[in-house]
Design a protein around this motif. Structure first.
Motif, mmCIF file in Angstrom:
data_model
loop_
_atom_site.group_PDB
_atom_site.id
_atom_site.type_symbol
_atom_site.label_atom_id
_atom_site.label_comp_id
_atom_site.label_asym_id
_atom_site.label_seq_id
_atom_site.Cartn_x
_atom_site.Cartn_y
_atom_site.Cartn_z
ATOM 1 N N ALA A 214 49.270 -22.884 40.603
ATOM 2 C CA ALA A 214 49.737 -24.208 41.012
ATOM 3 C C ALA A 214 48.568 -24.898 41.697
ATOM 4 N N GLU A 215 48.465 -26.195 41.458
ATOM 5 C CA GLU A 215 47.317 -26.936 41.986
ATOM 6 C C GLU A 215 47.204 -26.831 43.495
ATOM 7 N N THR A 216 48.340 -26.706 44.172
ATOM 8 C CA THR A 216 48.318 -26.689 45.627
ATOM 9 C C THR A 216 48.254 -25.276 46.191
ATOM 10 N N GLY A 217 47.967 -24.301 45.334
ATOM 11 C CA GLY A 217 47.933 -22.928 45.796
ATOM 12 C C GLY A 217 46.946 -22.701 46.916
ATOM 13 N N GLU A 218 47.227 -21.683 47.718
ATOM 14 C CA GLU A 218 46.396 -21.420 48.882
ATOM 15 C C GLU A 218 45.081 -20.758 48.530
ATOM 16 N N SER A 219 45.081 -19.993 47.453
ATOM 17 C CA SER A 219 43.861 -19.251 47.179
ATOM 18 C C SER A 219 43.252 -19.599 45.826
ATOM 19 N N THR A 276 39.704 -20.970 36.076
ATOM 20 C CA THR A 276 39.543 -21.012 37.524
ATOM 21 C C THR A 276 40.631 -21.926 38.041
ATOM 22 N N ALA A 277 41.451 -21.421 38.929
ATOM 23 C CA ALA A 277 42.613 -22.208 39.346
ATOM 24 C C ALA A 277 42.978 -21.892 40.781
ATOM 25 N N ARG A 278 43.999 -22.599 41.254
ATOM 26 C CA ARG A 278 44.559 -22.311 42.565
ATOM 27 C C ARG A 278 45.835 -21.505 42.343
ATOM 28 N N GLY A 279 46.135 -20.622 43.264
ATOM 29 C CA GLY A 279 47.305 -19.784 43.075
ATOM 30 C C GLY A 279 48.087 -19.552 44.356
ATOM 31 N N ILE A 280 49.372 -19.258 44.159
ATOM 32 C CA ILE A 280 50.262 -18.927 45.272
ATOM 33 C C ILE A 280 50.680 -17.471 45.098
ATOM 34 N N ALA A 325 57.140 -22.198 45.855
ATOM 35 C CA ALA A 325 56.261 -22.002 44.697
ATOM 36 C C ALA A 325 56.871 -22.625 43.443
ATOM 37 N N ILE A 326 58.171 -22.472 43.290
ATOM 38 C CA ILE A 326 58.842 -23.043 42.106
ATOM 39 C C ILE A 326 58.724 -24.565 42.129
ATOM 40 N N ILE A 327 58.918 -25.150 43.299
ATOM 41 C CA ILE A 327 58.818 -26.613 43.396
ATOM 42 C C ILE A 327 57.381 -27.064 43.149
ATOM 43 N N GLU A 328 56.434 -26.331 43.707
ATOM 44 C CA GLU A 328 55.031 -26.694 43.464
ATOM 45 C C GLU A 328 54.733 -26.703 41.966
ATOM 46 N N ALA A 329 55.332 -25.750 41.276
ATOM 47 C CA ALA A 329 55.056 -25.611 39.848
ATOM 48 C C ALA A 329 55.919 -26.528 38.997
#
Length: 442
Positions: A214-219, A276-280, A325-329
């Motif tokens: 997810a784009e807003t992931g922490e890592s 390369t991405a952001r992940g939760i 996480a579901i909402i972020e996605a």
RNA sequence: CGGGGCGUAGCGCAGUCUGGUAGCGCAUCUGCUUUGGGAGCAGAGGGUCGCGUGUUCGAAUCACGCCGCCCCGACCA
């Protein structure tokens, strides 16, 4: 449920403290209310989704052979002294003293307690393998809670603990959970990627984090593109059969979080396969051997009669975090877009002209028929204006909307809207009832 | 835990610099008109201005202390 009788405090404006989209939408949709930093009340809509998520987790744990228990939130400090973690855990652990000056703590995890339960009751290798789990509130006194329920201090977690006679059997338990996790997240509409993880303070030598992209992931995460769309095992997967196939298929491709990242290995992938991405992080599994069983004396009699210290693993899923996480996605500019499997209601029924006998009648008929068919229907029977109702229904994100207006009803027709695609279809009242009453996927 | 910011009505904010007894939008309530994408008009209710102490004739406003919350970083399911 009729909106006029429900408790669903929607907000048109976003509270200033919410920074990320899932937090904003959960507040606006009246799903949660913050009570303290990182501590939330779950309002009816949020509570419903939490229960749906919890049930999927539960079903997949059971399917994989784990057995549900429920351990308390409060634990005795003595138990944690046995493992040595009472002093080691630090300020993240909330420590409490009761009226008799006994030292207690609000559990941040349950390795000690489950090991205590195990050692007091299991004496023979014949009772293995054993995997016990519970879904219970945890408390970790995070220095800096943030992102709403994604990093709360109090959170709902599924934690499972496996007990086996030897490392080889423990690896089987590990693989079962690995596969159960793939299925669990997929059922919630998430694309999860297992990534080799650092075992951290919990110890052990085999660990995977399950990351939702997810784009807003922490890592920051890096993985092979094929992992993202790789199909997951079906509901008929045989947990007593071959586990290595699925496991190897996933683990043979490159996938790592930032702290485990090997730039050279990643760079060796074909350029079009490098993601390369952001992940939760929504799940984390560990095999840690005898770390707790040894210090706490969890032994069983082996086949030859001698005591064997059991091999353990632990397997966590952040149940409350999953909602974020579901909402972020899965959201758009208008609000949340729930996957059907976790939606708080199956569909929304919008009466565009409450008080009009024709629309009231059609809505009552649809509501009664679908409720009788076992569907969870949220019926907006309020006298708000059409635009308000559309906006509210979009915001809370039910997967389907049945829209009943005076013009359509005059022709015996209603409109069915898919929240995700926005596609609309005009159906007769009976056809609409039939469509949802017989819908098998709910 | 380091750095920064903010606490005024349910939500979003102005007012604080320059002290004079609190305001705007949304929401809520009443009435009328509206009625397929967050309506219009008229009226109404709602706030010990985070808490405490101090300065002052007078404090949302100044001073000191405390509490709470948010953001960046380090850390983490």
């Amino acid at each position: 449920m009729r909106v006029s009788r429900f408790f669903m405090p929607l907000m048109k404006e976003t509270p200033a403290e919410a920074q990320i989209v899932s937090h904003r939408l959960m507040l606006r949709a009246g799903m949660i209310r913050q009570q303290s930093a990182g501590i939330y009340s779950w309002l009816p809509l949020g509570k419903r989704v939490l229960a749906k998520i919890e049930n999927i987790v539960r079903e997949e744990q059971n399917r994989a052979g784990a057995i549900e228990v429920l351990m308390p939130t409060l634990q005795s400090a003595d138990l944690w002294r046995e493992s040595g973690r009472y002093d080691a855990y630090g300020a993240e652990m909330l420590r409490i003293t009761d009226r008799h000056e006994r030292e207690m703590l609000y559990g941040p995890t349950n390795e000690e307690m489950i090991t205590d339960i195990f050692r007091s009751s299991v004496k023979s290798y014949r009772q293995l393998p054993l995997n016990l789990y519970h879904i219970q509130w945890k408390f970790r006194d995070e220095v800096r809670p943030r992102f709403g329920v994604m990093r709360g201090r109090e959170f709902l977690m599924k934690d499972a603990y496996s007990f086996d006679l030897d490392p080889e059997k423990a690896r089987i338990a590990y693989r079962k959970m690995f596969i159960a996790y793939l299925r669990t997240f997929a059922r919630m509409g998430l694309k999860s990627v297992p990534m080799r993880a650092d075992t951290g303070p919990i110890g052990g030598d085999l660990s995977h984090e399950f990351i939702v992209l997810a784009e807003t992931g922490e890592s920051q995460v890096f993985c092979h593109r094929d992992l993202i769309e790789m199909p997951v095992p079906g509901a008929d997967f045989d947990y007593e059969g071959d586990l290595e196939g699925v496991f190897n298929q996933r683990t043979s491709l490159y996938a790592a979080t930032e702290e485990m990242h090997d730039a050279a290995a990643f760079g060796a992938l074909p350029a079009d396969k490098q993601v390369t991405a952001r992940g939760i992080e929504v799940g984390h599994i560990f095999y840690f051997g005898t770390k707790y069983s040894k210090s706490m004396g969890a032994k069983v009699a082996g086949p030859d009669g001698t005591d064997v210290t059991v091999e353990m693993g632990s397997y966590g899923i952040g149940v409350s975090r999953l909602m974020g996480a579901i909402i972020e996605a899965s959201h758009d500019d208008a609000g949340i877009v729930w996957p059907e499997s976790v939606a708080p209601f199956d569909l929304g029924l919008i009466n565009l002209k409450s008080g009009d006998s024709a629309t009231d009648g059609a809505c009552s008929k649809i509501y009664a028929a679908l409720t009788a068919a076992g569907r969870d229907v949220l019926y907006d029977d309020t006298d708000e204006r059409a635009g308000t109702k559309f906006a509210s229904m979009d915001l809370i994100g039910l997967p389907w909307q049945v829209i009943v207006g005076p013009k359509g009803v005059a022709n015996g027709e209603v409109e069915v809207k898919n929240r995700r695609s926005g596609e609309r279809e005009t159906l007769s009242v009976d056809a609409a009832i039939k469509r949802f009453a017989e819908r098998p996927s709910f």
